[in-house]
Design a protein around this motif. Structure first.
Motif, PDB file in Angstrom:
ATOM      1  N   ASP A  24     -95.867   0.889 -30.190  1.00 61.23           N
ATOM      2  CA  ASP A  24     -95.840   1.093 -31.633  1.00 61.23           C
ATOM      3  C   ASP A  24     -96.764   0.086 -32.303  1.00 61.23           C
ATOM      4  O   ASP A  24     -96.543  -1.115 -32.224  1.00 61.23           O
ATOM      5  CB  ASP A  24     -94.397   0.927 -32.147  1.00 61.23           C
ATOM      6  CG  ASP A  24     -94.265   1.296 -33.608  1.00 61.23           C
ATOM      7  OD1 ASP A  24     -95.304   1.532 -34.255  1.00 61.23           O
ATOM      8  OD2 ASP A  24     -93.124   1.341 -34.102  1.00 61.23           O
ATOM      9  N   SER A  25     -97.819   0.606 -32.931  1.00 61.88           N
ATOM     10  CA  SER A  25     -98.742  -0.284 -33.626  1.00 61.88           C
ATOM     11  C   SER A  25     -98.329  -0.485 -35.069  1.00 61.88           C
ATOM     12  O   SER A  25     -98.714  -1.447 -35.698  1.00 61.88           O
ATOM     13  CB  SER A  25    -100.149   0.324 -33.631  1.00 61.88           C
ATOM     14  OG  SER A  25    -100.648   0.340 -32.341  1.00 61.88           O
ATOM     15  N   ASP A  26     -97.596   0.458 -35.582  1.00 60.31           N
ATOM     16  CA  ASP A  26     -97.331   0.451 -37.017  1.00 60.31           C
ATOM     17  C   ASP A  26     -96.222  -0.515 -37.380  1.00 60.31           C
ATOM     18  O   ASP A  26     -96.310  -1.212 -38.375  1.00 60.31           O
ATOM     19  CB  ASP A  26     -96.955   1.859 -37.473  1.00 60.31           C
ATOM     20  CG  ASP A  26     -98.001   2.851 -37.048  1.00 60.31           C
ATOM     21  OD1 ASP A  26     -99.177   2.465 -37.050  1.00 60.31           O
ATOM     22  OD2 ASP A  26     -97.649   3.984 -36.690  1.00 60.31           O
ATOM     23  N   ASN A  84     -99.479  -0.121 -29.779  1.00 56.59           N
ATOM     24  CA  ASN A  84    -100.067   1.063 -29.136  1.00 56.59           C
ATOM     25  C   ASN A  84    -101.574   1.051 -29.366  1.00 56.59           C
ATOM     26  O   ASN A  84    -102.095   1.790 -30.175  1.00 56.59           O
ATOM     27  CB  ASN A  84     -99.426   2.320 -29.731  1.00 56.59           C
ATOM     28  CG  ASN A  84     -99.758   3.554 -28.930  1.00 56.59           C
ATOM     29  OD1 ASN A  84    -100.144   3.448 -27.766  1.00 56.59           O
ATOM     30  ND2 ASN A  84     -99.615   4.713 -29.546  1.00 56.59           N
ATOM     31  N   VAL A 144     -91.625  -3.866 -25.979  1.00 56.78           N
ATOM     32  CA  VAL A 144     -92.420  -3.118 -26.950  1.00 56.78           C
ATOM     33  C   VAL A 144     -93.831  -3.695 -26.918  1.00 56.78           C
ATOM     34  O   VAL A 144     -94.017  -4.897 -26.705  1.00 56.78           O
ATOM     35  CB  VAL A 144     -91.821  -3.215 -28.378  1.00 56.78           C
ATOM     36  CG1 VAL A 144     -91.735  -4.645 -28.864  1.00 56.78           C
ATOM     37  CG2 VAL A 144     -92.632  -2.374 -29.369  1.00 56.78           C
ATOM     38  N   TYR A 157     -86.524   6.798 -27.843  1.00 56.24           N
ATOM     39  CA  TYR A 157     -87.695   6.496 -27.015  1.00 56.24           C
ATOM     40  C   TYR A 157     -87.585   7.141 -25.637  1.00 56.24           C
ATOM     41  O   TYR A 157     -87.855   6.514 -24.617  1.00 56.24           O
ATOM     42  CB  TYR A 157     -87.906   4.983 -26.894  1.00 56.24           C
ATOM     43  CG  TYR A 157     -87.971   4.276 -28.219  1.00 56.24           C
ATOM     44  CD1 TYR A 157     -88.899   4.675 -29.175  1.00 56.24           C
ATOM     45  CD2 TYR A 157     -87.106   3.228 -28.528  1.00 56.24           C
ATOM     46  CE1 TYR A 157     -88.968   4.032 -30.410  1.00 56.24           C
ATOM     47  CE2 TYR A 157     -87.167   2.587 -29.757  1.00 56.24           C
ATOM     48  CZ  TYR A 157     -88.090   2.992 -30.702  1.00 56.24           C
ATOM     49  OH  TYR A 157     -88.156   2.377 -31.911  1.00 56.24           O
ATOM     50  N   PRO A 209     -94.058  -2.545 -34.782  1.00 55.52           N
ATOM     51  CA  PRO A 209     -93.440  -2.904 -33.497  1.00 55.52           C
ATOM     52  C   PRO A 209     -92.177  -3.741 -33.668  1.00 55.52           C
ATOM     53  O   PRO A 209     -91.351  -3.794 -32.776  1.00 55.52           O
ATOM     54  CB  PRO A 209     -94.538  -3.693 -32.775  1.00 55.52           C
ATOM     55  CG  PRO A 209     -95.508  -4.104 -33.822  1.00 55.52           C
ATOM     56  CD  PRO A 209     -95.422  -3.071 -34.902  1.00 55.52           C
ATOM     57  N   ASP A 241     -94.799   9.928 -31.103  1.00 54.83           N
ATOM     58  CA  ASP A 241     -95.074   8.524 -31.406  1.00 54.83           C
ATOM     59  C   ASP A 241     -93.811   7.799 -31.832  1.00 54.83           C
ATOM     60  O   ASP A 241     -93.490   6.731 -31.329  1.00 54.83           O
ATOM     61  CB  ASP A 241     -96.092   8.434 -32.559  1.00 54.83           C
ATOM     62  CG  ASP A 241     -97.492   8.173 -32.031  1.00 54.83           C
ATOM     63  OD1 ASP A 241     -97.643   8.042 -30.798  1.00 54.83           O
ATOM     64  OD2 ASP A 241     -98.422   8.114 -32.849  1.00 54.83           O
ATOM     65  N   LEU A 242     -93.096   8.415 -32.784  1.00 57.28           N
ATOM     66  CA  LEU A 242     -91.964   7.727 -33.393  1.00 57.28           C
ATOM     67  C   LEU A 242     -90.729   7.763 -32.509  1.00 57.28           C
ATOM     68  O   LEU A 242     -90.080   6.749 -32.302  1.00 57.28           O
ATOM     69  CB  LEU A 242     -91.639   8.357 -34.758  1.00 57.28           C
ATOM     70  CG  LEU A 242     -92.695   8.146 -35.839  1.00 57.28           C
ATOM     71  CD1 LEU A 242     -92.342   8.939 -37.080  1.00 57.28           C
ATOM     72  CD2 LEU A 242     -92.797   6.662 -36.170  1.00 57.28           C
ATOM     73  N   GLY A 264     -91.569   6.737 -28.532  1.00 59.94           N
ATOM     74  CA  GLY A 264     -92.125   5.424 -28.281  1.00 59.94           C
ATOM     75  C   GLY A 264     -93.554   5.477 -27.789  1.00 59.94           C
ATOM     76  O   GLY A 264     -94.047   4.521 -27.208  1.00 59.94           O
ATOM     77  N   ALA A 265     -94.233   6.598 -28.002  1.00 61.17           N
ATOM     78  CA  ALA A 265     -95.644   6.770 -27.649  1.00 61.17           C
ATOM     79  C   ALA A 265     -95.907   6.530 -26.168  1.00 61.17           C
ATOM     80  O   ALA A 265     -97.028   6.287 -25.756  1.00 61.17           O
ATOM     81  CB  ALA A 265     -96.529   5.851 -28.498  1.00 61.17           C
ATOM     82  N   VAL A 281     -91.456   1.076 -25.598  1.00 62.83           N
ATOM     83  CA  VAL A 281     -91.999   1.604 -26.841  1.00 62.83           C
ATOM     84  C   VAL A 281     -93.409   1.083 -27.076  1.00 62.83           C
ATOM     85  O   VAL A 281     -93.656  -0.113 -26.938  1.00 62.83           O
ATOM     86  CB  VAL A 281     -91.135   1.156 -28.056  1.00 62.83           C
ATOM     87  CG1 VAL A 281     -91.612   1.852 -29.321  1.00 62.83           C
ATOM     88  CG2 VAL A 281     -89.669   1.423 -27.803  1.00 62.83           C
TER      89      VAL A 281
END
Lengths: 378, 359, 276
Positions: free
Chosen positions: A238-240, A195, A192, C142, A242, C220-221, C224-225, A236
């Motif tokens: 994910d900035s929010d 982002n 991960v 993802y 991770p 995004d969710l 997995g962007a 993945v």
């Protein structure tokens, strides 16, 4: 965009956070309940009722969502009688657009270091009156003299953090020391990453021995082949939050915000935090007074209040970032100070060497484009 | 009688608590026009829908041209239905609507073209081939619906209240036209209606349906003149339904008392006992009325209590001294030969053939 | 009087539809400063950047994904809508409420619920492993598959409702007429039901396709962007990418695409309506 968080939930936006807590509660069948409500249990101190009174003074604070504990705001209001109205944002850029759009006259904003630099350059910040914020003396000397505002003329540090590597040691046995060890073929689909294009470019540059602020078309060209490989390995972005993918076992290692890593470590010691040996960088969030502020006096009072060790400690209790306030750090528990993600020993012993992001202006477009392109090739 | 085209054997159908059809037996011969006549809710439409296959009977059998189709789906039955709402396909032209059934039957394109053309000229809607249903008048839609059904040359054509949406003039014309059309194509027609007038004009035979049963099934003249039940007598045309007591029988005649001093003769149907109560039906137009007062065997006096002028006919309400109330219909007369009017004394009588025992 | 009554509508249309889109159009042709803010100076830079193949690729990917999602939504939504439309009025209302119930719950909660179901240690994998259908957890979350599920799930009610509306208007005697004329059920479906419910199906398809092309939260969710959709790219231009004109230009491209699609659908529908 950097995530702020509460004890066990992502904080991209306030509603998202509480929703996640709910989702978590569903999965763990109530195990998370006791801690899930801690962040949002009390009503937000809107104070509109008091604000309508003639005498009432008010302060409009525009900060990251779920970043200033209610206890701090209530304490300030109790002491000064100033009503605090708060609005929140989830990225520096969002804050910037709203600030430039005018409308609400914010008295306090909470930008990160590169945004402070950009705002100061554009004369969008007021200078602080040194006499009004004597508690600035509590700031760690190691965090002084930084390029975005060397003498804290415009801002006071609020909280800081790093970006580092989290490894699930139950799944990953080989030593992981730097970015190079993370982004490998053997970990494909198990990684991960936040982002964030600027971050990713900075990591890849550091493996090439290039500083995070040395962003030019040439250095981007050099970063491109490295990133092109890395993007393929990531499962993945994910900035929010991770930490979620790590917690759920969807991935086994990653590059995340130190605050997220600190929570993972608190939850389970199998999640170890590693400061990348290619070089770590710090990010620091500040309190600043925008040039259009209507209540500079109370804004400075608020800054000074937050810089008190016992108040700043409240922030650390809730959000386990690196507290730039030395006096506050002294009040923390041993466990808090020993959390390797909040206070990585390697960083603490040599903080001067850690770099911070600078404002890179228009070329941020190219940074974004580079990562977008690489993802599209995926 | 010619070959049976449709046979219903003891067919019953229930919808929840409602017994729509109760043990109906009905045979319709090839080439006949039969009307199922009844008030709404009588079960006639259910009968029709069972013949078409849209409803399956709970009990009994349906035989179509010698073949048991009780459980066959609609698309396997060689019957075509003209819907009350016409149910023309709104997305297709007149031509395409008419062609639809032929396509489903797998008729070749060239033959389809011929047959569609013939059907369209048969119902006289030439020039509307390319029109869509919404561009047509009610009468035209009716014709298209007919053409769409007839073009398939089915064994049976079912018509569900096909005239109810038309105005009175058009309805009268269509009744005659339908009859002629049937004679031309020779297909068995089953016509469902609640309109007794249309039924009389169009049908060879009428089955009067009431409360899920067939009350009487007979030729039009017989059903009009010799109704078997009070319901038939009153539903099909007007009738004076009177309670009578049997006084005596013999010689194929029965003597009935309608009221004190009013005794009439009727044909004996063989079932009546001396002294029993019966119901008789007397059509208003069968009551002879004269304004002259005279005495003869079988004539009675009465007073006109009301008079309704209806152009060629006038409807009179008559009451006798013994309190018997009757409705009579008489031909109106010119001014010098007066029609009985309100308050006048009249003399009336009725022929024994016209006194029908209905129950 | 009629004119007066139209005033709120016109104001609404102007303030919330026309004006924002005009601003979008103007922004797309403007220059930007270091902050990424729009500077009122004519520039074609945003549009020249559009020519880049990677954006075209992302756009095509988004269109393809939305196309597949739309197809699935219509295929799944039609039978449901048809069933509801043909059942008794009493049941229709109950079933429609069931279709709408998901709207009472925040979209994000529902998305998280799916993430809980799909993740490696999630319910689906746990169940399949418990029953020994699979030995190792399937990679569900993802992935593009997850994004597809997310879109289909989010937009399915939007397909059911317009199709239901057109099915409900369908005169049942038309189906009986087809059957009476010898059409087997499948034939009745193709020759009568489908053409007559087409406006509902087209509306349903547009209701899914148009919003899902611009959608970014699900990618995004649940994705997995990793694989960006055009919605993610646009969102980013107004944030970290700091390129509002480019974001606006992408918006203009999508808007043009949708307008073309809509006018095509309306034209088709108009022709159809003429024939009714």
């Amino acid at each position: 965009m950097r995530a702020r968080f509460c004890e066990n939930a992502p904080t991209f936006m306030m509603y998202r956070r509480s929703l996640f807590a709910l989702a978590l509660a569903i999965t763990t069948l109530g195990l998370a309940c006791s801690s899930g409500g801690s962040g949002s249990a009390g009503p937000a101190p809107s104070g509109t009722a008091q604000a309508t009174q003639k005498e009432a003074r008010k302060l409009v604070v525009y900060g990251w969502s779920e970043y200033i504990p209610d206890a701090v705001i209530q304490g300030f209001t109790k002491e000064t009688g100033v009503t605090v109205l708060s609005e929140t944002f989830s990225s520096n850029e969002e804050m910037l657009s709203k600030l430039l759009a005018g409308g609400t006259p914010y008295d306090l904003i909470q930008p990160s270091e590169y945004m402070v630099e950009a705002l100061a350059k554009q004369n969008l910040l007021m200078e602080l009156t040194p006499a009004a914020v004597p508690n600035l003396k509590n700031i760690d000397p190691n965090l002084r003299g930084l390029p975005h505002d060397p003498n804290y003329k415009y801002c006071a540090p609020y909280m800081a953090g790093t970006v580092g590597i989290v490894v699930n040691t139950e799944k990953v046995k080989d030593p992981v020391k730097g970015y190079k060890d993370v982004f490998q073929e053997k970990y494909k689909g198990r990684i991960v990453a936040v982002n964030d294009a600027r971050e990713m470019v900075a990591w890849s540059l550091s493996t090439l021995g290039i500083g995070p602020n040395d962003i030019t078309p040439e250095t981007l060209d050099k970063a491109k082949p490295v990133l092109s490989e890395w993007v393929k390995f990531v499962k993945v972005f994910d900035s929010d939050s991770p930490k979620t993918a790590l917690l759920n076992g969807d991935v086994d290692l990653g590059v995340v915000w130190s605050g997220e890593a600190a929570i993972l470590y608190e939850k389970n010691k199998k999640f170890t935090f590693v400061l990348p040996d290619e070089g770590a960088h710090l990010y620091i969030d500040h309190l600043c007074i925008p040039s259009g502020a209507g209540n500079k006096t109370d804004a400075e009072k608020f800054i000074n209040y937050v810089l008190r060790p016992e108040v700043s400690k409240l922030v650390s209790d809730k959000f386990p970032y690196l507290n730039p306030n030395i006096e506050a750090r002294a009040l923390l528990t041993e466990a808090q100070r020993q959390n390797p993600a909040s206070y990585p020993p390697a960083l603490m012993s040599n903080m001067k060497k850690a770099s911070t992001f600078r404002d890179i202006g228009k070329i941020s477009t190219d940074v974004d484009k580079l990562v977008t392109d690489l993802k599209a090739q995926n | 009688m010619s070959r049976a085209m449709i046979e219903l054997h003891n067919v019953s159908k229930r919808f929840g608590a409602v017994e729509a059809v109760r043990g109906v037996d009905l045979t319709i011969a090839e080439g006949e026009i039969v009307t199922l006549l009844g008030p709404s809710g009588s079960g006639k439409t259910t009968l029709l829908r069972m013949i078409a296959g849209f409803e399956l009977p709970d009990k009994g059998r349906i035989v179509l041209d010698g073949k048991d189709v009780t459980h066959a789906p609609p698309y396997e039955r060689d019957v075509r239905l003209v819907f009350q709402s016409y149910a023309l396909f709104p997305h297709l032209t007149v031509e395409q609507n008419v062609e639809f059934g032929l396509k489903m039957m797998g008729v070749s394109a060239s033959e389809r073209r011929e047959r569609v053309k013939d059907a369209i000229s048969l119902v006289r809607i030439e020039g509307k081939e390319k029109a869509r249903p919404h561009e047509l008048s009610g009468g035209q839609k009716q014709r298209v619906a007919l053409a769409r059904a007839l073009v398939c040359k089915p064994k049976v054509l079912l018509l569900d209240e096909p005239l109810s949406a038309l105005d009175a003039k058009l309805r009268d014309a269509m009744q005659v036209e339908l009859k002629k059309l049937q004679q031309k194509v020779g297909i068995t027609f089953v016509f469902v209606t609640h309109d007794q007038q249309s039924a009389l004009v169009v049908s060879d035979r009428i089955a009067v349906v009431n409360e899920g049963r067939i009350e009487q099934y007979a030729g039009v003249a017989e059903i009009y003149h010799r109704p078997k039940t009070a319901f038939v007598a009153s539903f099909l045309g007007e009738s004076n339904l009177l309670t009578a007591r049997v006084l005596s029988r013999g010689d194929g005649k029965v003597r009935l008392s309608l009221a004190a001093g009013i005794e009439v003769i009727a044909n004996d149907d063989g079932s009546r006992q001396y002294g029993s109560q019966v119901t008789v039906a007397i059509r208003p137009e069968k009551i002879h009325v004269e304004i002259f007062e005279f005495e003869m065997d079988g004539t009675f006096h009465g007073q006109v209590t009301d008079e309704i002028f209806r152009g060629p006919l006038a409807q009179l309400s008559i009451i006798t001294e013994s309190g018997l109330e009757l409705t009579a219909v008489v031909a109106t007369r010119t001014a010098d030969r007066d029609t009985p009017s309100k308050g006048e004394q009249v003399t009336w009588w009725v022929h024994r053939d016209d006194v029908v025992i209905v129950g | 009087m009629g004119v007066v009554l139209a005033v709120p509508l016109v104001l609404w249309l102007f303030a919330l539809v026309i004006l924002p889109n005009l601003i979008l159009l103007v922004y797309a042709f403007c220059d930007r400063d270091d902050f990424g803010q729009v500077v009122p100076k004519f520039s074609l830079e945003a549009f020249t950047r559009l020519a880049d193949t990677s954006y075209l690729k992302i756009l095509l990917r988004s269109l393809a994904l939305s196309g597949v999602a739309t197809t699935i939504c219509v295929l799944v939504g039609f039978p449901v809508a048809y069933f509801i439309g043909r059942t008794s009025a009493k049941w229709q209302n109950k079933l429609l409420i069931l279709v709408m119930i998901p709207f009472w719950i925040s979209f994000l909660v529902r998305t998280y619920a799916w993430m809980i179901l799909l993740r490696s240690e999630g319910l689906i994998n746990a169940l399949l492993q418990y029953t020994h259908v699979i030995a190792k957890p399937l990679e569900l979350l993802y992935t593009d598959f997850a994004v597809l599920i997310g879109i289909v799930y989010a937009y399915l009610p939007f397909t059911i409702l317009p199709i239901y509306a057109s099915v409900e208007k369908l005169d049942p005697s038309l189906m009986e007429a087809a059957s009476n004329l010898g059409a087997r059920p499948l034939r009745t479906f193709w020759s009568v039901i489908l053409p007559l419910t087409r406006p509902g199906i087209v509306a349903a398809a547009l209701f899914v396709f148009i919003p899902s092309v611009g959608m970014f939260a699900i990618a995004d969710l649940m994705g997995g962007a990793r694989n960006q959709l055009v919605g993610n790219v646009i969102q980013n231009q107004f944030g970290q990418g700091r390129n509002w004109p480019f974001g606006a230009a992408l918006g203009v491209v999508l808007l043009t695409l949708f307008l073309a699609l809509l006018s095509w659908a309306l034209k088709k529908d108009g022709e159809e309506a003429l024939h009714r």
